[in-house]
Each structure stands twice: as C-alpha cells, then as structure tokens.
Design an enzyme around this catalytic site. Sequence first.
Site, PDB file in Angstrom:
ATOM      1  N   GLY A   1     -30.585 -11.538   9.083  1.00  0.00           N
ATOM      2  CA  GLY A   1     -29.322 -11.447   8.364  1.00  0.00           C
ATOM      3  C   GLY A   1     -28.293 -10.752   9.228  1.00  0.00           C
ATOM      4  N   SER A   2     -27.306 -10.154   8.587  1.00  0.00           N
ATOM      5  CA  SER A   2     -26.193  -9.577   9.340  1.00  0.00           C
ATOM      6  C   SER A   2     -26.575  -8.235   9.973  1.00  0.00           C
ATOM      7  CB  SER A   2     -25.009  -9.369   8.398  1.00  0.00           C
ATOM      8  OG  SER A   2     -25.378  -8.464   7.384  1.00  0.00           O
ATOM      9  N   THR A   3     -25.844  -7.882  10.999  1.00  0.00           N
ATOM     10  CA  THR A   3     -26.088  -6.603  11.677  1.00  0.00           C
ATOM     11  C   THR A   3     -25.772  -5.435  10.742  1.00  0.00           C
ATOM     12  OG1 THR A   3     -25.778  -7.558  13.850  1.00  0.00           O
ATOM     13  CG2 THR A   3     -25.321  -5.214  13.663  1.00  0.00           C
TER      14      THR A   3
ATOM     15  N   GLU B   1     -33.703  -9.503  12.903  1.00  0.00           N
ATOM     16  CA  GLU B   1     -33.029 -10.615  13.593  1.00  0.00           C
ATOM     17  C   GLU B   1     -31.625 -10.632  13.021  1.00  0.00           C
ATOM     18  OE1 GLU B   1     -34.336 -12.415  15.966  1.00  0.00           O
ATOM     19  OE2 GLU B   1     -36.444 -11.899  15.732  1.00  0.00           O
TER      20      GLU B   1
ATOM     21  N   CYS C   1     -26.893 -18.192  13.797  1.00  0.00           N
ATOM     22  CA  CYS C   1     -26.791 -16.904  14.500  1.00  0.00           C
ATOM     23  C   CYS C   1     -26.565 -17.106  15.996  1.00  0.00           C
ATOM     24  CB  CYS C   1     -28.042 -16.088  14.257  1.00  0.00           C
ATOM     25  SG  CYS C   1     -29.539 -16.993  14.656  1.00  0.00           S
TER      26      CYS C   1
HETATM   27  P1  NAD Z   1     -26.773 -10.735   4.914  1.00  0.00           P
HETATM   28  O1  NAD Z   1     -27.114  -9.639   5.841  1.00  0.00           O
HETATM   29  O2  NAD Z   1     -25.607 -10.613   4.038  1.00  0.00           O
HETATM   30  O3  NAD Z   1     -28.004 -11.023   3.939  1.00  0.00           O
HETATM   31  C1  NAD Z   1     -29.306 -11.296   4.436  1.00  0.00           C
HETATM   32  C2  NAD Z   1     -30.323 -10.923   3.380  1.00  0.00           C
HETATM   33  O4  NAD Z   1     -30.261  -9.512   3.179  1.00  0.00           O
HETATM   34  C3  NAD Z   1     -30.075 -11.565   2.012  1.00  0.00           C
HETATM   35  O5  NAD Z   1     -31.310 -11.910   1.437  1.00  0.00           O
HETATM   36  C4  NAD Z   1     -29.412 -10.446   1.244  1.00  0.00           C
HETATM   37  O6  NAD Z   1     -29.607 -10.537  -0.148  1.00  0.00           O
HETATM   38  C5  NAD Z   1     -30.117  -9.229   1.808  1.00  0.00           C
HETATM   39  N1  NAD Z   1     -29.381  -7.960   1.657  1.00  0.00           N
HETATM   40  C6  NAD Z   1     -28.038  -7.776   1.597  1.00  0.00           C
HETATM   41  N2  NAD Z   1     -27.761  -6.473   1.435  1.00  0.00           N
HETATM   42  C7  NAD Z   1     -28.937  -5.816   1.398  1.00  0.00           C
HETATM   43  C8  NAD Z   1     -29.318  -4.442   1.247  1.00  0.00           C
HETATM   44  N3  NAD Z   1     -28.405  -3.479   1.110  1.00  0.00           N
HETATM   45  N4  NAD Z   1     -30.615  -4.131   1.277  1.00  0.00           N
HETATM   46  C9  NAD Z   1     -31.557  -5.086   1.434  1.00  0.00           C
HETATM   47  N5  NAD Z   1     -31.274  -6.393   1.550  1.00  0.00           N
HETATM   48  C10 NAD Z   1     -29.981  -6.761   1.541  1.00  0.00           C
HETATM   49  O7  NAD Z   1     -26.712 -12.055   5.823  1.00  0.00           O
HETATM   50  P2  NAD Z   1     -26.355 -13.529   5.367  1.00  0.00           P
HETATM   51  O8  NAD Z   1     -24.883 -13.585   5.091  1.00  0.00           O
HETATM   52  O9  NAD Z   1     -27.317 -13.968   4.315  1.00  0.00           O
HETATM   53  O10 NAD Z   1     -26.700 -14.367   6.677  1.00  0.00           O
HETATM   54  C11 NAD Z   1     -25.842 -14.467   7.753  1.00  0.00           C
HETATM   55  C12 NAD Z   1     -26.245 -13.493   8.844  1.00  0.00           C
HETATM   56  O11 NAD Z   1     -27.590 -13.754   9.246  1.00  0.00           O
HETATM   57  C13 NAD Z   1     -25.417 -13.661  10.099  1.00  0.00           C
HETATM   58  O12 NAD Z   1     -25.035 -12.400  10.574  1.00  0.00           O
HETATM   59  C14 NAD Z   1     -26.391 -14.326  11.085  1.00  0.00           C
HETATM   60  O13 NAD Z   1     -26.113 -14.091  12.428  1.00  0.00           O
HETATM   61  C15 NAD Z   1     -27.682 -13.740  10.672  1.00  0.00           C
HETATM   62  N6  NAD Z   1     -28.791 -14.577  11.147  1.00  0.00           N
HETATM   63  C16 NAD Z   1     -29.530 -14.125  12.213  1.00  0.00           C
HETATM   64  C17 NAD Z   1     -30.561 -14.907  12.714  1.00  0.00           C
HETATM   65  C18 NAD Z   1     -31.388 -14.430  13.870  1.00  0.00           C
HETATM   66  O14 NAD Z   1     -32.476 -14.959  14.040  1.00  0.00           O
HETATM   67  N7  NAD Z   1     -30.940 -13.463  14.651  1.00  0.00           N
HETATM   68  C19 NAD Z   1     -30.864 -16.134  12.131  1.00  0.00           C
HETATM   69  C20 NAD Z   1     -30.098 -16.561  11.048  1.00  0.00           C
HETATM   70  C21 NAD Z   1     -29.060 -15.770  10.558  1.00  0.00           C
END
Ligand code: NAD
Length: 499
Positions: free
Chosen positions: A244-246, A267, A302
């Site tokens: 997910g996001s950084t 990741e 990503c």
């Molecule tokens: P996000 O970080 O908003 O959410 C990812 C997950 O985390 C979701 O399931 C969300 O519900 C959960 N989440 C959100 N806040 C949380 C908290 N406080 N505590 C625990 N869990 C929480 O990311 P997104 O918008 O779903 O996805 C996009 C991001 O994912 C982009 O930054 C992208 O670069 C990244 N990404 C990385 C890779 C990689 O392999 N490096 C692959 C795909 C996507």
Amino acid sequence: MELGTKAMWEQAVEQLSIPNQAYIGGEFVCSQSKQIFSCINPANNQLLSEVALCDVADVHNAVTSASKVFQQGDWSRQSPQQRKKSLLKLADLIDKHADTLALLETLDMGKPIKDSRLLDIPSAANCIRWYAEAIDKIYGEIAPTAENQLGLITREPIGVVTAIVPWNFPLLMACWKIAPALAAGNSVILKPSEKSPLTALKLAELVAEADFPPGVFHVLPGYGHTVGKALALHPHVDALAFTGSTTVAKQLLMYAGQSNMKRVWLEAGGKSPNIVFADAPDLAYAAEAAASAICFNQGEVCTAGSRLFVEKSITKEFLSLVRKAMNKWQPGNPLDPEVTLGAIVDAQQLKKIQQYIELGEKEGAELLQGGQRVRQELGGFFIQPALFGNVENTMRVAQDEIFGPVLAAITFSDSNEVINQANDSQYGLAAGIWTSDLNKAHLVAKQLKVGSVWINHYFGGDMTAPFGGYKQSGIGRDKSLHAFDKYTEIKTTWFSFQG
Ligand code: NAD
C-alpha cells in the site's frame, strides 16, 4: 484464450452471485456489529454490493481462531507435502472460477476485463502453485562444526500472519503474501482494501472448498483505520505483510512498535524512472513501452514508469512517438474485451489525479496532451492519459506518487546527470533503462537505488525473481524463495556430544 464479447460479459454480470460476508474461523459470517459498507462499480458509479464491515471485535475473533489452530498444529505441523496438496487444489479452483474472479475484480476496481482474465487471475493461480511446489523442496542447513557438535539450522512458521493489501491488483497482491505464508505453515488473516474486497471474499469460498483446516485462513473486509489498525496493533499477530502507500506503511511500523514488535514487511509507493538514451535499440518500441508503463492498469501501478527521462538529443522525436503511443490507450467500458484502459478506482482517486494535473501546469510543466475527464456518459471515473513535457525533477508531479495515468517527461544530458536525478526521490522501487550499450546499461543499473531494473523493456520478471523496494518503497521482498524469509523464523539447535 478467447475473451468473448462485451455482451457476454454483461450477461455474466446479470448471473453473478457477489460474495459479501467475512470469513472467520471457517465460517462465512456478518460482522459482529452487523454493519455493512457499499462496494461501488467505478465504471458506472452504481452499487455492486453491501459487504460486512468488520471492526475490532471481528479482529479479536479471527486472531483467536488463527492462533488456536496454529498452536494445535492442524496446518502448521502438517507435512509440507500435505500443505502442497491443499494449495495446489486451491490454485486449480482459482483457474476453474477464473471468469467469476475476473469479473469481480473488474467490476470492483475498474480494470479492463482483458487484464483481469488474462493477467491478474492466472498470475494469482500461478503464484499459489509456485509456492505449493516450492515448499517440499526447501532444506534446512547444518553448521560447519567440530565432530563432537551438531548445529541444525531450521525454519519454522512464525504464527499468525496478517496480510493488508491495496486495491490496484487486489487478488494478486493478496496471493503474493498468503501463498508463501500458508505454504510455510502459518495461519493467515487477509484484510483487503475497502475499495476492492470482492475477490478476497470469493477466494475464501475457494479455500473452504479446498478443505483447508478451519481457522487457517480468514478474510476481514473493512476500513484500514479500524480493522487494519486493530490487526496491526494486536499482540497476537506475529507478522504483518503490507502492500500500500508509504504513509500507511510508516503507521504500521509505529503500531508494531507500540504493540508486540511484530515483524513488519512493507511494499509501498514508487515514482519509477524510465530512462531512454539516444542509442536505445528501437525508439518506436521504447515509446510503446513508455506509454504502457504509465497507462497499464490506469497508471495505478506501484512500479509505473511515471518519470520518463529522455536524452536531450532525441527529446523532440521521442516525445512525438510517445504521444502517438499514448493515444492508443483510450479509456472505455472495462467489460469490453477490446478496451485496454479502464476506470479509475473511485471519485476520490480521480480527483487526486485531476488536482495533480492542475498542479503540474501551475508548476510550469507543459501539458502536451490528455488529462481531461472523459466518457462521462458511462457514469464512471475515466481520464485521458496525460503527458507533461518540460518537467523538472524537483516539481511535485515528478516527486509525488500520483497513481494515475500522468507521465512526467524530463530531459537529461549524460549518464551521471540522469543517475543523480533518478535517485533523487524518496522512493526506490524500479527503473527502466533503454540503450544498446551493454557497458552503459550495467554501469547505470548498478548505481540506481531501486529494487528492480529492467533493461530494454518495462515491467519484467516472474515468480522466480524477488520484488520490492529500496528507501521508502519498502522493507523485504515478495515473490521468489526470498519471500519465505518474511514468514519463517530461523532456529539454531546446537548439540554437543559427550564421550
Ligand atoms: P493504502 O495505503 O491507502 O491502503 C492499503 C491497505 O492498507 C488497505 O487495505 C487499507 O484499508 C489499509 N490501511 C489504510 N490505513 C490503514 C491503517 N491506519 N492501518 C492499517 N491498515 C490501513 O494504499 P492504496 O491506496 O490501497 O494502494 C495504493 C498504494 O499501494 C500506492 O502507494 C502503491 O504504490 C502501493 N502499492 C505498492 C506495491 C508494491 O509492491 N510496492 C504494489 C501495489 C500497490
């Protein structure tokens, strides 16, 4: 394979049964609170389903069940061959239900049916199969000791593993984590994104059909700040694997520190440089790849090649080729098998992309084409891919992860300049290099601070190669045998023989 027609997929939607319950302790259940949340189809902004909204009470139940079954050894102490058998059955079931899974993925997050059916779902099955096949071929080690001693180095499953995953490749990102975690003998709790929970819920049905012991696998749909946070803070979750996001990745590190110092594998985001030298072997092919690097999956990738570095002497010629190539990516109904660019995941993400396009213009970059909201007659969230020229690497459109089809083109004069600029980013996920000079390719690749480098192509790799980021793109690696490092503890057992 034949993908059929839009009409066939639309008809399949009519007959689709959409899963909507959580999967806890081997049962399909409503959340304890009986609350639900809405899943919206981003291609038409219409309601798809109301899904169980889990929270802290459901987390407690899932962790208790996962922990109990781990200690009982129903899965964790099974032989690798037995676990392999169950996982292979699961992979076969994914293949069998590939049409349904592809349809759920496309309806839920807007990607073209062509990608869901030909890439995401087969890759998910392949990933499960790969780890199933690997697990009975991994040996421990014996330390080089004196003759009266024996040092055994073995790997053991960690315990309860939580996978928190995003919405851009919902099933595939889940499988990259749950496949090695389950193969290694852990109990697993999957938290899909609230924007795309449906394939995770369908996966739970397939796990149930594949006869995994109840309690080994759970799916908790719900919000990040409630269910995700509760999992990350839980004292009996032993490892957390996140994509997910950084920003959220950093929060998870804090939650681990505030609780039980669970292992945290991340990741996270990216802003990947795609570097085109004047001596690239085929500029037209490189331009097609540059367009695909930002348009594939609506730019919601990503590793999207979102910073395009072009050597000064070919800038005009190359950007004209890129413009032509990007024009082939026309947004359309994701259920049409001819469509290659689908809908943006939701209104919020569309707005974020539009704001970055405005910002790019304000910063002084030149919008060469695209960037308009289109296909509003469909009712959903579609945008024409945007190309910015005259971008400086310091601009926010070159530094921030936009996560949409917005390409920032930057010119450079020589290898040293481009290496410095490419590395001038908080991220370090991937990079592309286009050159006919093998020497230059190696020298530049070595100096880039990124987890994957692709030479004369973009988006390379398969299950055999590790994937992950340097710097704030992450910690740890998915895919390949390296992924087992995240889901196992290493134990040393030292014997000392007397006499
Ligand atoms: P996000 O970080 O908003 O959410 C990812 C997950 O985390 C979701 O399931 C969300 O519900 C959960 N989440 C959100 N806040 C949380 C908290 N406080 N505590 C625990 N869990 C929480 O990311 P997104 O918008 O779903 O996805 C996009 C991001 O994912 C982009 O930054 C992208 O670069 C990244 N990404 C990385 C890779 C990689 O392999 N490096 C692959 C795909 C996507």
